[in-house]
Design an enzyme around this catalytic site. Sequence first.
Site, PDB file in Angstrom:
ATOM      1  CG  PHE A  98     -33.176   9.944 -80.940  1.00  0.00           C
ATOM      2  CD1 PHE A  98     -33.870  10.800 -81.795  1.00  0.00           C
ATOM      3  CD2 PHE A  98     -33.660   8.662 -80.759  1.00  0.00           C
ATOM      4  CE1 PHE A  98     -35.015  10.383 -82.459  1.00  0.00           C
ATOM      5  CE2 PHE A  98     -34.808   8.231 -81.419  1.00  0.00           C
ATOM      6  CZ  PHE A  98     -35.482   9.093 -82.272  1.00  0.00           C
TER       7      PHE A  98
ATOM      8  CD  GLU B 222     -46.326  16.452 -80.818  1.00  0.00           C
ATOM      9  OE1 GLU B 222     -45.975  15.330 -80.418  1.00  0.00           O
ATOM     10  OE2 GLU B 222     -46.135  16.837 -81.977  1.00  0.00           O
TER      11      GLU B 222
ATOM     12  CG  ASP C 155     -36.044  17.760 -82.080  1.00  0.00           C
ATOM     13  OD1 ASP C 155     -35.234  18.540 -81.564  1.00  0.00           O
ATOM     14  OD2 ASP C 155     -35.703  16.855 -82.863  1.00  0.00           O
TER      15      ASP C 155
ATOM     16  CG  ASP D   2     -40.791   5.587 -82.965  1.00  0.00           C
ATOM     17  OD1 ASP D   2     -41.031   6.802 -82.801  1.00  0.00           O
ATOM     18  OD2 ASP D   2     -40.554   5.089 -84.084  1.00  0.00           O
TER      19      ASP D   2
ATOM     20  CE  LYS E 139     -47.896   4.018 -85.919  1.00  0.00           C
ATOM     21  NZ  LYS E 139     -47.043   2.917 -86.429  1.00  0.00           N
ATOM     22  N   GLY E 140     -46.628   8.709 -80.956  1.00  0.00           N
ATOM     23  CA  GLY E 140     -45.755   8.901 -79.803  1.00  0.00           C
ATOM     24  C   GLY E 140     -46.434   9.341 -78.518  1.00  0.00           C
TER      25      GLY E 140
ATOM     26  NE  ARG F 279     -44.456   3.716 -81.746  1.00  0.00           N
ATOM     27  CZ  ARG F 279     -44.232   4.927 -82.244  1.00  0.00           C
ATOM     28  NH1 ARG F 279     -44.170   5.966 -81.460  1.00  0.00           N
ATOM     29  NH2 ARG F 279     -44.061   5.109 -83.547  1.00  0.00           N
TER      30      ARG F 279
HETATM   31  P1  IMP Z   1     -40.146  18.349 -84.426  1.00  0.00           P
HETATM   32  O1  IMP Z   1     -41.058  18.576 -85.606  1.00  0.00           O
HETATM   33  O2  IMP Z   1     -38.696  18.441 -84.842  1.00  0.00           O
HETATM   34  O3  IMP Z   1     -40.453  19.237 -83.239  1.00  0.00           O
HETATM   35  O4  IMP Z   1     -40.294  16.842 -83.988  1.00  0.00           O
HETATM   36  C1  IMP Z   1     -41.436  16.370 -83.378  1.00  0.00           C
HETATM   37  C2  IMP Z   1     -41.579  14.883 -83.556  1.00  0.00           C
HETATM   38  O5  IMP Z   1     -40.315  14.229 -83.822  1.00  0.00           O
HETATM   39  C3  IMP Z   1     -42.067  14.274 -82.271  1.00  0.00           C
HETATM   40  O6  IMP Z   1     -43.477  14.256 -82.219  1.00  0.00           O
HETATM   41  C4  IMP Z   1     -41.452  12.885 -82.312  1.00  0.00           C
HETATM   42  O7  IMP Z   1     -42.297  12.002 -83.023  1.00  0.00           O
HETATM   43  C5  IMP Z   1     -40.173  13.045 -83.086  1.00  0.00           C
HETATM   44  N1  IMP Z   1     -38.990  13.194 -82.175  1.00  0.00           N
HETATM   45  C6  IMP Z   1     -38.267  14.307 -81.926  1.00  0.00           C
HETATM   46  N2  IMP Z   1     -37.257  14.057 -81.066  1.00  0.00           N
HETATM   47  C7  IMP Z   1     -37.354  12.749 -80.747  1.00  0.00           C
HETATM   48  C8  IMP Z   1     -36.605  11.892 -79.867  1.00  0.00           C
HETATM   49  O8  IMP Z   1     -35.639  12.288 -79.174  1.00  0.00           O
HETATM   50  N3  IMP Z   1     -37.035  10.599 -79.808  1.00  0.00           N
HETATM   51  C9  IMP Z   1     -38.100  10.118 -80.519  1.00  0.00           C
HETATM   52  N4  IMP Z   1     -38.813  10.889 -81.342  1.00  0.00           N
HETATM   53  C10 IMP Z   1     -38.455  12.199 -81.460  1.00  0.00           C
END
Ligand code: IMP
Length: 175
Positions: A151, A98, A102, A158, A42-43, A164
């Site tokens: 974070f 996206e 992260d 969220d 949803k982000g 959000r």
């Molecule tokens: P990754 O797979 O570790 O790259 O994480 C990607 C997903 O994790 C993103 O699409 C977000 O939904 C969530 N995410 C990563 N870091 C944050 C943050 O700092 N705040 C909120 N959601 C996060």
Amino acid sequence: MTPSIQSILISESQLQGRVRELGRQISEDYKDRDLVLLCVLKGAVVFLADLIRVLSIPVRCEFIQLNSYGNKTEPSHEIRVIQRLNDSLCQSDVLIVEDIVDTGGTLSFLMTQVKALKPATLKVCSLLDKPARRRKDTVIDYVGFEIPDTFVVGYGLDYAQKYRNLPYIAILDLA
Ligand code: IMP
């Protein structure tokens, strides 16, 4: 207990300014192409909503929902597809939209799924890039802002489904 906001990292006007710049760049790069924006729910939905309104070219929008965090602030190793893709991406120029990259695990999983649908081209646009925790090699073609290892919430992002709706990106007080 719901944690509180510690500070604002990226203001509303900084977000809007950068989204306009990205929109100009994407409109130029995809002129006369068949662009499909693939929004990761949803982000990325707030970012997508602003981005499409500053594009000067026709686009289609598709959505996929993945779940990698649940209600936590640490990524899990298992990524689940909740809302699936259909085959409308075949032969199209797909741009994944996206909210944040992260560790890169979610993006790398998604790229594999999309490539299997045989798009003409595949690129990535992420509002935020948090390179400090990267575990997978991922190329992000369009980045809104690079941020430190913290974070963040707001503008679609969220914590346990909250925050959000904030019009800015804020650092959450998790201490
Ligand atoms: P990754 O797979 O570790 O790259 O994480 C990607 C997903 O994790 C993103 O699409 C977000 O939904 C969530 N995410 C990563 N870091 C944050 C943050 O700092 N705040 C909120 N959601 C996060």
